[in-house]
Motif scaffolding. Structure first.
Motif, PDB file in Angstrom:
ATOM      1  N   CYS A 115      37.472 126.361  25.110  1.00 31.48           N
ATOM      2  CA  CYS A 115      38.403 125.817  24.118  1.00 31.48           C
ATOM      3  C   CYS A 115      39.825 126.053  24.611  1.00 31.48           C
ATOM      4  O   CYS A 115      40.186 127.191  24.959  1.00 31.48           O
ATOM      5  CB  CYS A 115      38.192 126.484  22.759  1.00 31.48           C
ATOM      6  N   VAL A 116      40.627 124.981  24.673  1.00 29.45           N
ATOM      7  CA  VAL A 116      41.997 125.091  25.163  1.00 29.45           C
ATOM      8  C   VAL A 116      42.964 124.417  24.200  1.00 29.45           C
ATOM      9  O   VAL A 116      42.619 123.437  23.541  1.00 29.45           O
ATOM     10  CB  VAL A 116      42.154 124.466  26.573  1.00 29.45           C
ATOM     11  N   ASP A 117      44.179 124.964  24.124  1.00 26.70           N
ATOM     12  CA  ASP A 117      45.273 124.351  23.380  1.00 26.70           C
ATOM     13  C   ASP A 117      46.285 123.799  24.372  1.00 26.70           C
ATOM     14  O   ASP A 117      46.916 124.558  25.119  1.00 26.70           O
ATOM     15  CB  ASP A 117      45.952 125.369  22.463  1.00 26.70           C
ATOM     16  N   ILE A 118      46.431 122.481  24.391  1.00 24.76           N
ATOM     17  CA  ILE A 118      47.358 121.787  25.270  1.00 24.76           C
ATOM     18  C   ILE A 118      48.606 121.449  24.463  1.00 24.76           C
ATOM     19  O   ILE A 118      48.514 120.786  23.432  1.00 24.76           O
ATOM     20  CB  ILE A 118      46.713 120.503  25.830  1.00 24.76           C
ATOM     21  N   VAL A 119      49.768 121.902  24.922  1.00 18.60           N
ATOM     22  CA  VAL A 119      51.000 121.731  24.152  1.00 18.60           C
ATOM     23  C   VAL A 119      51.701 120.448  24.593  1.00 18.60           C
ATOM     24  O   VAL A 119      52.295 120.386  25.673  1.00 18.60           O
ATOM     25  CB  VAL A 119      51.925 122.953  24.298  1.00 18.60           C
ATOM     26  N   VAL A 120      51.621 119.436  23.761  1.00 12.93           N
ATOM     27  CA  VAL A 120      52.142 118.109  24.086  1.00 12.93           C
ATOM     28  C   VAL A 120      53.646 118.151  24.353  1.00 12.93           C
ATOM     29  O   VAL A 120      54.148 117.501  25.274  1.00 12.93           O
ATOM     30  CB  VAL A 120      51.831 117.121  22.938  1.00 12.93           C
ATOM     31  N   ASP A 121      54.366 118.918  23.559  1.00 15.75           N
ATOM     32  CA  ASP A 121      55.822 118.963  23.696  1.00 15.75           C
ATOM     33  C   ASP A 121      56.304 119.967  24.728  1.00 15.75           C
ATOM     34  O   ASP A 121      57.511 120.189  24.864  1.00 15.75           O
ATOM     35  CB  ASP A 121      56.467 119.262  22.336  1.00 15.75           C
ATOM     36  N   ARG A 122      55.373 120.553  25.467  1.00 17.63           N
ATOM     37  CA  ARG A 122      55.710 121.443  26.567  1.00 17.63           C
ATOM     38  C   ARG A 122      54.888 121.032  27.797  1.00 17.63           C
ATOM     39  O   ARG A 122      54.058 121.770  28.308  1.00 17.63           O
ATOM     40  CB  ARG A 122      55.455 122.904  26.183  1.00 17.63           C
ATOM     41  N   ALA A 123      55.124 119.787  28.225  1.00 16.16           N
ATOM     42  CA  ALA A 123      54.599 119.259  29.494  1.00 16.16           C
ATOM     43  C   ALA A 123      53.092 119.077  29.522  1.00 16.16           C
ATOM     44  O   ALA A 123      52.524 118.866  30.586  1.00 16.16           O
ATOM     45  CB  ALA A 123      55.028 120.155  30.661  1.00 16.16           C
ATOM     46  N   LEU A 124      52.431 119.141  28.377  1.00 15.23           N
ATOM     47  CA  LEU A 124      50.973 119.067  28.345  1.00 15.23           C
ATOM     48  C   LEU A 124      50.357 120.264  29.088  1.00 15.23           C
ATOM     49  O   LEU A 124      49.281 120.166  29.677  1.00 15.23           O
ATOM     50  CB  LEU A 124      50.467 117.749  28.946  1.00 15.23           C
ATOM     51  N   ASP A 125      51.054 121.392  29.059  1.00 13.15           N
ATOM     52  CA  ASP A 125      50.528 122.621  29.653  1.00 13.15           C
ATOM     53  C   ASP A 125      49.577 123.316  28.685  1.00 13.15           C
ATOM     54  O   ASP A 125      49.588 123.044  27.480  1.00 13.15           O
ATOM     55  CB  ASP A 125      51.675 123.565  30.042  1.00 13.15           C
ATOM     56  N   ILE A 126      48.763 124.232  29.205  1.00 11.83           N
ATOM     57  CA  ILE A 126      47.749 124.914  28.393  1.00 11.83           C
ATOM     58  C   ILE A 126      48.248 126.299  27.997  1.00 11.83           C
ATOM     59  O   ILE A 126      48.417 127.184  28.838  1.00 11.83           O
ATOM     60  CB  ILE A 126      46.416 125.037  29.150  1.00 11.83           C
ATOM     61  N   ALA A 127      48.490 126.488  26.707  1.00 11.58           N
ATOM     62  CA  ALA A 127      49.005 127.761  26.217  1.00 11.58           C
ATOM     63  C   ALA A 127      47.898 128.763  25.915  1.00 11.58           C
ATOM     64  O   ALA A 127      48.089 129.970  26.064  1.00 11.58           O
ATOM     65  CB  ALA A 127      49.843 127.541  24.966  1.00 11.58           C
ATOM     66  N   ARG A 128      46.744 128.277  25.468  1.00 14.46           N
ATOM     67  CA  ARG A 128      45.683 129.175  25.028  1.00 14.46           C
ATOM     68  C   ARG A 128      44.350 128.683  25.574  1.00 14.46           C
ATOM     69  O   ARG A 128      44.102 127.480  25.643  1.00 14.46           O
ATOM     70  CB  ARG A 128      45.629 129.221  23.495  1.00 14.46           C
ATOM     71  N   ALA A 129      43.482 129.636  25.974  1.00 16.32           N
ATOM     72  CA  ALA A 129      42.156 129.264  26.459  1.00 16.32           C
ATOM     73  C   ALA A 129      41.170 130.378  26.149  1.00 16.32           C
ATOM     74  O   ALA A 129      41.485 131.560  26.305  1.00 16.32           O
ATOM     75  CB  ALA A 129      42.191 128.998  27.972  1.00 16.32           C
TER      76      ALA A 129
END
Length: 367
Positions: free
Chosen positions: A51-65
């Motif tokens: 399960c990952v959280d991809i932050v759309v407003d931060r370059a589509l980077d993954i904040a949580r996994a």
């Protein structure tokens, strides 16, 4: 077939067992609601394992996994901040750096701030603080495989100057523990432009501990500075948190494994009741010919990272230009990068270690 919860199921068999795919996994779009993260868009992808959280407003980077509910990446005290809080001056990038499984650095520079013929730039570049647009989120079946995909476009621009466009695509499937990333960077300006990119992948508690080891397929390693020289003999070792631990950065020359991909893995074989916990980044060593490892066993800042990059000039853009290490994109030229982000446990963890060890066995220096 979908390999899920210890069962192998066809599409029909899974649909007979659930009313909604969301019972087993799927894609959820959401918005953060408080503090500096208020209004920030994000996308959660849940494969039923990863399960990952991809932050759309931060370059589509993954904040949580998380893997099977267990977190394995480091998050800084900043947590998630909206792009409006970004400060490009000096090292102020650190005020919005969230860590996570991926923080992208670039697209014009990474490393320390500076000033050169192309202008003034801050630590690690702007891209991680740029919101995505042209977002396309899809769930679809291909036979008995249920695929999840997110695409978006990011633009690092300056009037009369830079116009670099990043087309980013993440994809995975139900039951998988791997996220696939494809980035295509295009120079949309009419002049040649510097292009530096680094993929900052951060391991934290409970993955990080005394038994933790970093395994990389590499042909050579060197310390960045005197602090790293002090830790060269234990560059790949975890440890207990220590007060005021000085950061150590090591520069590696990637080495391809049997399938042509270089690999970097952070693993703790004793975590998760002895099943082990870790992650592996697999990447093309031709398009990304450098790897950095970061060791920072400090209170709170308790993190080890692996960082594939397109140049070994971790000392920054001025250094890269003066040493003939600065990559460029000509007008309309594009560059593509592909990486696989895999969460590891059990047999997959042991296979990753063995694959990297097999590649390193071809080296004369087995450090």
């Amino acid at each position: 077939m979908v390999e899920l919860f210890g069962q192998s199921l066809s599409r029909e068999e899974l649909q007979q067992r659930v009313g909604s795919l969301a019972q087993a996994g799927g894609i959820t779009e959401f918005t953060y609601a408080s503090g500096r993260s208020r209004g920030v868009r994000a996308i959660q992808i849940d494969t039923g394992r990863l399960c990952v959280d991809i932050v759309v407003d931060r370059a589509l980077d993954i904040a949580r996994a998380t893997l099977a509910g267990v977190p394995f990446v480091w998050r800084s005290a900043n947590d998630i901040a909206a792009p409006a809080y970004y400060d490009e001056h000096g090292d102020e990038w650190l005020r919005s750096f969230f860590g996570g499984w991926l923080t992208t650095c670039g697209l014009s520079n990474f490393g320390p701030s500076g000033h050169d013929r192309w202008g003034t730039y801050g630590l690690h570049g702007r891209i991680n603080n740029i919101p995505a647009d042209e977002i396309d989120v899809r769930t679809r079946w291909e036979g008995n495989r249920c695929l999840f995909e997110v695409r978006a476009t990011l633009r690092e621009t300056k009037a009369l100057g830079t116009n670099l466009v990043l087309h980013r695509r993440w994809w995975t499937e139900l039951g998988s523990a791997t996220m696939h990333l494809e980035d295509c960077v295009v120079n949309a300006a009419c002049v040649r432009a510097p292009h530096m990119i680094l993929y900052h992948c951060n391991a934290g508690f409970p993955l990080l501990g005394t038994p933790t080891r970093v395994h990389v397929s590499h042909a050579a390693i060197e310390p960045r500075d005197a602090e790293a020289q002090e830790g060269l003999d234990v560059w790949n070792c975890g440890g207990e948190p220590q007060a005021a631990f000085p950061e150590q950065v090591f520069i590696h020359t990637p080495l391809a494994c049997a399938d042509g991909k270089a690999r970097a893995a952070v693993v703790n074989p004793q975590s998760s009741d002895g099943h082990g916990l870790g992650f592996e980044i697999a990447y093309d060593p031709i398009s990304l010919p450098a790897l950095f490892t970061w060791r920072k066993l400090d209170y709170g800042n308790y993190v080890m990272a692996v960082e594939p990059a397109n140049t070994r000039a971790i000392q920054g853009r001025e250094y890269a230009a003066s040493h003939g290490l600065l990559p460029f994109l000509d007008p309309s030229e594009e560059r593509t990068y592909r990486l696989d982000f895999s969460a590891l446990s059990g047999d997959a963890l042991r296979e990753s270690i063995a694959t990297i060890a097999s590649a390193n066995a071809t080296r004369a220096d087995h450090r």
